[in-house]
Every structure is written in C-alpha cells, then in structure tokens.
Design a protein around this motif. Structure first.
Motif, PDB file in Angstrom:
ATOM      1  N   UNK A   1       0.818  -1.204   0.000  1.00  0.00           N
ATOM      2  CA  UNK A   1       0.000   0.000   0.000  1.00  0.00           C
ATOM      3  C   UNK A   1       0.851   1.253   0.000  1.00  0.00           C
ATOM      4  N   UNK A   2       0.217   2.363  -0.309  1.00  0.00           N
ATOM      5  CA  UNK A   2       0.944   3.619  -0.342  1.00  0.00           C
ATOM      6  C   UNK A   2       1.072   4.189   1.058  1.00  0.00           C
ATOM      7  N   UNK A   3       1.973   5.106   1.181  1.00  0.00           N
ATOM      8  CA  UNK A   3       2.119   5.830   2.428  1.00  0.00           C
ATOM      9  C   UNK A   3       0.775   6.464   2.762  1.00  0.00           C
ATOM     10  N   UNK A   4       0.278   6.142   3.951  1.00  0.00           N
ATOM     11  CA  UNK A   4      -1.069   6.613   4.283  1.00  0.00           C
ATOM     12  C   UNK A   4      -1.039   7.978   4.933  1.00  0.00           C
ATOM     13  N   UNK A   5      -0.150   8.846   4.469  1.00  0.00           N
ATOM     14  CA  UNK A   5      -0.090  10.157   5.105  1.00  0.00           C
ATOM     15  C   UNK A   5      -1.412  10.898   4.885  1.00  0.00           C
ATOM     16  N   UNK A   6      -1.758  11.681   5.857  1.00  0.00           N
ATOM     17  CA  UNK A   6      -3.052  12.353   5.802  1.00  0.00           C
ATOM     18  C   UNK A   6      -2.848  13.810   5.479  1.00  0.00           C
ATOM     19  N   UNK A   7      -3.713  14.325   4.642  1.00  0.00           N
ATOM     20  CA  UNK A   7      -3.675  15.757   4.466  1.00  0.00           C
ATOM     21  C   UNK A   7      -4.150  16.364   5.784  1.00  0.00           C
ATOM     22  N   UNK A   8      -3.610  17.511   6.073  1.00  0.00           N
ATOM     23  CA  UNK A   8      -3.905  18.147   7.343  1.00  0.00           C
ATOM     24  C   UNK A   8      -5.409  18.293   7.562  1.00  0.00           C
ATOM     25  N   UNK A   9      -6.078  18.630   6.496  1.00  0.00           N
ATOM     26  CA  UNK A   9      -7.512  18.844   6.553  1.00  0.00           C
ATOM     27  C   UNK A   9      -8.227  17.603   7.113  1.00  0.00           C
ATOM     28  N   UNK A  10      -7.854  16.452   6.574  1.00  0.00           N
ATOM     29  CA  UNK A  10      -8.483  15.209   7.032  1.00  0.00           C
ATOM     30  C   UNK A  10      -8.050  14.878   8.452  1.00  0.00           C
ATOM     31  N   UNK A  11      -6.771  15.124   8.730  1.00  0.00           N
ATOM     32  CA  UNK A  11      -6.254  14.800  10.062  1.00  0.00           C
ATOM     33  C   UNK A  11      -7.002  15.602  11.127  1.00  0.00           C
ATOM     34  N   UNK A  12      -7.204  16.896  10.850  1.00  0.00           N
ATOM     35  CA  UNK A  12      -7.925  17.727  11.818  1.00  0.00           C
ATOM     36  C   UNK A  12      -9.362  17.243  11.957  1.00  0.00           C
ATOM     37  N   UNK A  13      -9.955  16.887  10.831  1.00  0.00           N
ATOM     38  CA  UNK A  13     -11.339  16.401  10.845  1.00  0.00           C
ATOM     39  C   UNK A  13     -11.484  15.181  11.740  1.00  0.00           C
ATOM     40  N   UNK A  14     -10.481  14.337  11.711  1.00  0.00           N
ATOM     41  CA  UNK A  14     -10.580  13.113  12.514  1.00  0.00           C
ATOM     42  C   UNK A  14     -10.650  13.433  14.005  1.00  0.00           C
TER      43      UNK A  14
ATOM     44  N   UNK B   1      -2.937   9.826  14.152  1.00  0.00           N
ATOM     45  CA  UNK B   1      -3.388  10.923  13.283  1.00  0.00           C
ATOM     46  C   UNK B   1      -2.304  11.997  13.194  1.00  0.00           C
ATOM     47  N   UNK B   2      -1.730  12.346  14.338  1.00  0.00           N
ATOM     48  CA  UNK B   2      -0.708  13.398  14.334  1.00  0.00           C
ATOM     49  C   UNK B   2       0.519  12.919  13.552  1.00  0.00           C
ATOM     50  N   UNK B   3       0.868  11.666  13.792  1.00  0.00           N
ATOM     51  CA  UNK B   3       2.040  11.127  13.106  1.00  0.00           C
ATOM     52  C   UNK B   3       1.854  11.206  11.586  1.00  0.00           C
ATOM     53  N   UNK B   4       0.653  10.858  11.146  1.00  0.00           N
ATOM     54  CA  UNK B   4       0.430  10.823   9.701  1.00  0.00           C
ATOM     55  C   UNK B   4       0.161  12.192   9.098  1.00  0.00           C
ATOM     56  N   UNK B   5      -0.014  13.180   9.961  1.00  0.00           N
ATOM     57  CA  UNK B   5      -0.242  14.523   9.408  1.00  0.00           C
ATOM     58  C   UNK B   5       1.083  15.165   9.007  1.00  0.00           C
ATOM     59  N   UNK B   6       2.192  14.528   9.355  1.00  0.00           N
ATOM     60  CA  UNK B   6       3.519  15.053   9.038  1.00  0.00           C
ATOM     61  C   UNK B   6       3.711  16.466   9.581  1.00  0.00           C
TER      62      UNK B   6
END
Ligand SMILES: Nc1ncnc2c1ncn2[C@@H]1O[C@H](COP(=O)(O)OP(=O)(O)OP(=O)(O)O)[C@@H](O)[C@H]1O
Length: 642
Positions: free
Chosen positions: A356-369, A405-410
């Motif tokens: 699978x691809x790196x599951x990094x989250x765009x900030x927008x989605x990360x905050x939404x979570x 979530x924070x980790x994946x928000x980079x």
C-alpha cells in the motif's frame, strides 16, 4: 526526440518489453534478475513477472479482449495461465469515459476545455494544467478523450529531451508511423515530467511557456502529480504564470473508494472468468484493504491486485492469509454498523496494506478526525462502568487513534495543536465543554513550556491536547450522538499571522530604536508604549508611525471578526516559508489603518543627518556607546603604529 504515441503509456509498455521481469526471483521464475518493480505503483511501464517461455507467452497475450464484459469471456480453464506478462494496469486500461475511475464532472471539464481549444482557428497556444495525486487517472483521462475527440497526443519527456523541442513540436506535424492510419491533424502536446532544475528555478520554464502561448498552434496539456506528503508541485512550478498565461487548472482528486472498488471488482471478475476458478479471487474484505491501502491511486491498487493474484507464489499466500486474518478479526459491530463515510475515515484498521501507499493524511483530514471525533458503541458487556459521580465522563470507544493521526499529518504536535486551537470552538455546542477543552489545551501548552524537558514532553503535550479536546466534547460522547455535525470550514491558525506580525514588528523596532539596546520584548512592551504616552514629537516620521501603530494597541479599533485563511483539503501539514510570504498581503489587508509604518512595510531608518531627528529633552535618551559617540561628537583618530 519525442515519444510519439496515441496511447502514450501503453505503447511505452511495449517498448520496454525487453526489460527483464521485475519479480522473477520472488515468483520462482527462470529469469532471476530482480529489478525495480511496480509494486508501489511507481513505474508505469515496467513489465510484469515472467514464469514461462517467451514465445508461448506472446501467443497467449491478448487472446481475450480484456475490455469485454465478464460474461462474454469463454476461455478454457486448461488453457488458462495468469497473464503475468502484461501489467493489468495496461491490460485493463480504460477504453471509454464510462470505464474511467475518474469523477464524471472532471472528465467533462477536461473534455469541454479540449473541445474549445482544439479548434485550430484560435491563435496562440492554450495551456491546460492537470494536477492531483499520482495514479488518479489524469493521463488515462487524456488518453480516453483522445480517442473520443479524435486527436493525437504528442508526448514529451522533459527528462530526456531539450526544452526547445516543445517549440519545435509546435512547428512540425507528428511523424506518421508505418501502418498507422492518417488521422485528422488535431493534436495536443502532453508533458508529464519536469526536470528538478525547474522546481528550483521555474523562470526557464516560464519563458518557454510564454513563447509557446504566443506562437503555439495546438493545446498544451501539462500533468503534474502532487507528492505523497501533499506538496503541490504545481504550485511551485506555475504559481507565478498561472494568471499571466491564463493556464486553466483542473485539479483531480484521489480515486473514490467506490470507483476503485468497481475497477478492482471488474478486473477480478474477468480474471476469475478466464481462469475458471484457478486464481485466488480476493474476497470483499481483501479488496477493501487494497482500496484503502492504495490511497486513491488506481495504478497502485491494480498492481497490488495482480501481485496478489499469483496463486503459485507462497509469498502471496502468506500475504493474503495475513490480510484475511486481519479483516476477519474486525469487530462485528464495526463491520455491520459502519456508514458510508466512516468507512473512509477509520484509522485503526489502517495499518498499511501490503504494497500500500504511504497513508499520510492531508492536514484537513487529520484535523477532521480529531474534531469530528467519531466513536463506536461498546458491545453491552464490554462497556466500562464508571462510578456514579463520574458518569458525565462516560464516552463510547474512539474510532481514531489521535497519536497516529498526528504522526500521519507530518506536522509537529505543537503546530497541530495550533490548528486545533483555531478550529475547535465551531465543533462544540456547550460553553462548559469549551472551557474544559481550553483547559486541556492550556495544559498541553504548559507541558512543553520548560525548554529542558520540552523534547520529551512534546508528544505528551499533543496527546493531552487531542484526547482532552475529544473527551471534552460531550455532544460527541456517544456513537449515536447527533451533534451539530455537517461540514464546517477549517481555518489556518490566526497565531501564524500574529507571530509573523510580531517578528516583523520586532525587526522594525530594532532598526528604528537601535540605540536603546533593549531586548525585543522590552522594546515592544516597555519603550514603545512609554513613548506613545509622551506628547512631544519623536525623531522622524517612521518612528512616529510605528509608535502610533504598535504603542496604542488598546485604543485601536479592532475589526469585529478577523478574516481567516481557509484551510484547503489538499493543504499539507507543512508550514513553508513560501506560504508565509503569501500571507503578507493578507496581513496588511486585515487592518487598513495599519498601513503607514506598519511592520510589513519597509522601515524608514532614522537619518542621523536629519536635524529634525533630534530627540527632545523629555524623550528617553539612548544609552549605548554609539549614542554617546553621537552626542559628544567624538572623533576617533586612526592610530598609526609607525
Ligand atoms: N478505470 C480506470 N481508470 C483510470 N485508470 C485506470 C483504470 N483502469 C486502469 N487504469 C490504469 O491506471 C493507471 C492510471 O494512471 P495515470 O497515468 O492515468 O495516473 P496519473 O493521474 O496521470 O498519475 P501519474 O502522474 O502518476 O501518471 C493507467 O495506467 C491506467 O491505464
């Protein structure tokens, strides 16, 4: 010189047929060299593993038209061997708009632009910029439209050819290949790769594009994929010329899970039909995992599907076994009760799928979570029982892991907290909850206040902020709570603007009041407010303007509601210097009164030759040696040792 093709990547796949198979070793092939493969969806043209005799494979290839529907396929199971030669991304490349896994509206938008600009009577070259994440079907869309609208694609690989050739392509018609039908002279130039040099200095590219716009005779389509971290490469390349050259930008989204599922299911059905049950058909759970692991990259998903379908491979069997185990172990409540939207937002089961691809989250989605704070109810026996006086704190199980979530928000936990701080009130409906949430945010701040323990405490700080915020929101305490959800726009922290203004004010104060030798804090909180109280005029206009601006804060009219910068769903969790630079105009426009002498304007440094620049007797005097030198008119003679 140029890669001339109608079907760009498909034909490039053929060109590469001499390349050795990528997974020969893994799959026990006779050919054992292991090369860079398309597992991660990186290479568009790499050939698929080979397991048998080349000649046999050739005759086998494309016996079945991959684009016929599954019920049209009638291949004997005896004859079937998985077509491991042909990458499925190429074999099942979309042939019509209906097959594209791209949103219909995007396809229509591209189509209508192309229709408008293929008209040869229009002078000059028009430019279309397609952006979006890798593998979301930008190129596939252009290729399908080429068929539908009947134009040729002249594809240019920047990495291999000189840039001026773009302009030559403009002059000459495409070469006619032997055996090709003579088609109408409608073409577009397609460019997908840009040398790194352009990212550092886009000026060269801009000049060529300017020239193209003046002299071009056909449309130019530029395709730029965003990087994994969500960086907008297109922004770096085209920001300055987007308006000037009237470049039309269409931004693609990652392929939606439902469309991805359709594509994978279609391929699985066709392959299963061809094999008559001889290949391992991934179940729904496994396809789900492939979809979520590909992060909207259809190429990556199809490659992983093909890789996983080699039944001979013991490696594969292990992979599927582990995946199936995982999907089976999901709690039943989740499997049943998950709504359409929660499917795409869950995090716990997002331990990345294999390949699978790196599951990094765009900030927008990360905050939404964090802010939407999804929960699922406990099964009745599992629910933790709190003592009666704590029942207010009873919460359902969190569906997200805030630390993950924070980790994946980079993004650093501290910056993430800033974004939360800016946006959380809109998600609360009770003022008591807001008070409790703000306490948690203050605690998080406090944890990282001490510099000596800061590096250790940062992670605790972000846990306290995120978990505290989620817990405090009683309107989202239960999975069933129907809070005032709905879409809420997110904004960039106002703190960024304030901090920028503070830094600029500090630099201005330093240069205007250099002689006082005070720390920035003292300058801004002691000297400037003090000077503002004095009635006598100051040395020069710049100083007066600055003092009036910064020293009278409490008397200044503050706009009722600050204009906040909205957070885009593609904004990466990175604060780049560039965006701060962009902010400056917005910063100035926040308060029109602040224009003269504002920190954002070039400070007028005091002119020591200006007689009107004298400090009046009532003004505090500079205490530095430099000031003494000024006052005493002291002359320092050069000392000659001879
Ligand atoms: N239904 C489908 N819709 C879109 N692409 C598909 C579909 N089925 C297979 N594919 C294949 O998936 C790949 C999609 O990659 P494409 O080159 O279009 O991505 P892209 O958005 O241009 O990104 P990149 O910049 O990485 O190339 C193509 O090889 C295409 O043939």
């Amino acid at each position: 010189m140029s890669k001339l093709s109608l079907g760009g990547k498909q034909s490039s796949g053929k060109i590469n047929s001499w390349v050795e198979p990528s997974f020969g070793e893994l799959l026990g092939a006779t050919n054992r060299s292991l090369k860079k493969g398309p597992l991660s969806g990186e290479s568009k043209t790499t050939r698929w593993p080979s397991t048998g005799d080349q000649a046999e494979k050739k005759s086998r290839k494309r016996k079945v038209d991959p684009h016929v529907s599954s019920n049209q396929i009638s291949v004997s199971s005896e004859a079937y061997k998985p077509d491991q030669d042909e990458p499925w991304v190429d074999l099942y490349a979309p042939q019509s708009q209906a097959e594209l896994a791209v949103h219909k509206k995007k396809v229509e938008e591209v189509e209508s632009w192309l229709r408008d600009h293929l008209d040869k009577s229009k002078k000059g070259g028009a430019i279309l910029l397609l952006t979006g994440p890798s593998g979301c079907g930008k190129t596939a869309t252009v290729q399908v439209l080429a068929k539908d609208l009947g134009f040729q694609i002249q594809e240019w690989l920047w990495m291999k050819f000189y840039l001026e050739f773009l302009l030559r392509a403009n002059k000459y018609s495409r070469l006619q290949m032997s055996g090709e039908k003579v088609t109408e002279d409608r073409k577009i130039i397609l460019i997908e790769e840009f040398p790194n040099q352009f990212y550092r200095q886009p000026g060269g590219l801009h000049d060529i594009l300017r020239q193209f716009v003046k002299t071009g005779r056909c449309p130019l389509v530029l395709i730029v994929s965003d990087s994994l971290s969500g960086d907008k490469n297109s922004r770096l390349l085209f920001k300055d010329v987007l308006h000037e050259l009237e470049i039309h930008n269409i931004s693609f989204n990652p392929v939606a899970p439902t469309s991805m599922m359709k594509v994978l299911s279609r391929i699985v059905t066709i392959e299963a039909g061809k094999s008559c049950g001889r290949i391992s058909v991934p179940d729904k759970g496994a396809l789900d995992l492939l979809c979520s692991g590909s992060s909207g990259d259809v190429r990556c998903a199809i490659n992983n599907l093909q890789f996983s379908s080699f039944t001979d491979s013991c490696l594969e069997r292990r992979l599927w076994a582990s995946k199936k185990g995982k999907s089976a172990s999901k709690p039943s409540v989740k499997a049943k009760g998950r709504s359409k939207s929660s499917k795409s937002t869950d995090m716990q089961d997002e331990s990345p799928a294999i390949g699978g691809k790196d599951a990094s989250l765009f900030l927008f989605r990360a905050l939404g979570k964090i802010l939407y704070c999804k929960r699922e109810s406990y099964e009745s026996t599992q629910a933790p029982k709190l003592p009666p006086h704590l029942t207010d704190h009873q919460r359902d199980k969190l569906l997200v892991d805030p630390e993950l979530v924070i980790e994946r928000s980079h993004m650093s936990g501290e910056f993430f907290n800033l974004y939360l701080h800016q946006n959380y009130p809109d998600f609360f409906s009770d003022v008591e909850d807001i008070a409790r949430a703000s306490e948690y945010l203050s605690d998080a701040d406090f944890l990282t206040a001490e510099w000596s323990s800061r590096s250790t405490m940062l992670e605790y700080g972000s846990s306290v902020a995120t978990r505290g915020l989620m817990h405090a929101n009683s309107s989202r305490a239960q999975a069933s709570s129907k809070s005032t959800a709905g879409f809420k726009p997110l904004h960039k922290p106002h703190w960024l603007h304030i901090n920028k203004m503070y830094r600029e004010n500090f630099l201005t104060a330093q240069s205007l009041f250099l002689n006082f030798c005070l720390t920035p804090v003292s300058l801004l909180t002691e000297l400037v407010p003090y000077l503002a109280k004095l009635t006598n005029p100051m040395r020069n206009k710049a100083q007066i303007a600055f003092i009036q601006n910064v020293g009278h804060l409490s008397q200044k009219r503050v706009p009722a509601r600050l204009r906040l910068e909205a957070l885009n769903d593609k904004d990466p969790g990175i604060l780049d210097a560039d965006s701060e630079h962009e902010d400056s105009s917005a910063a100035q426009s926040l308060d029109p009164e602040s224009a003269p002498g504002n920190a954002t304007t070039e400070p007028n440094l005091p002119n020591s030759q200006d007689p009107s620049g004298e400090l009046s007797a009532s003004q505090p005097q500079p205490t530095s040696t430099e000031a003494l030198l000024n006052e005493e008119d002291l002359l320092i003679e050069e000392y000659d040792s001879d």
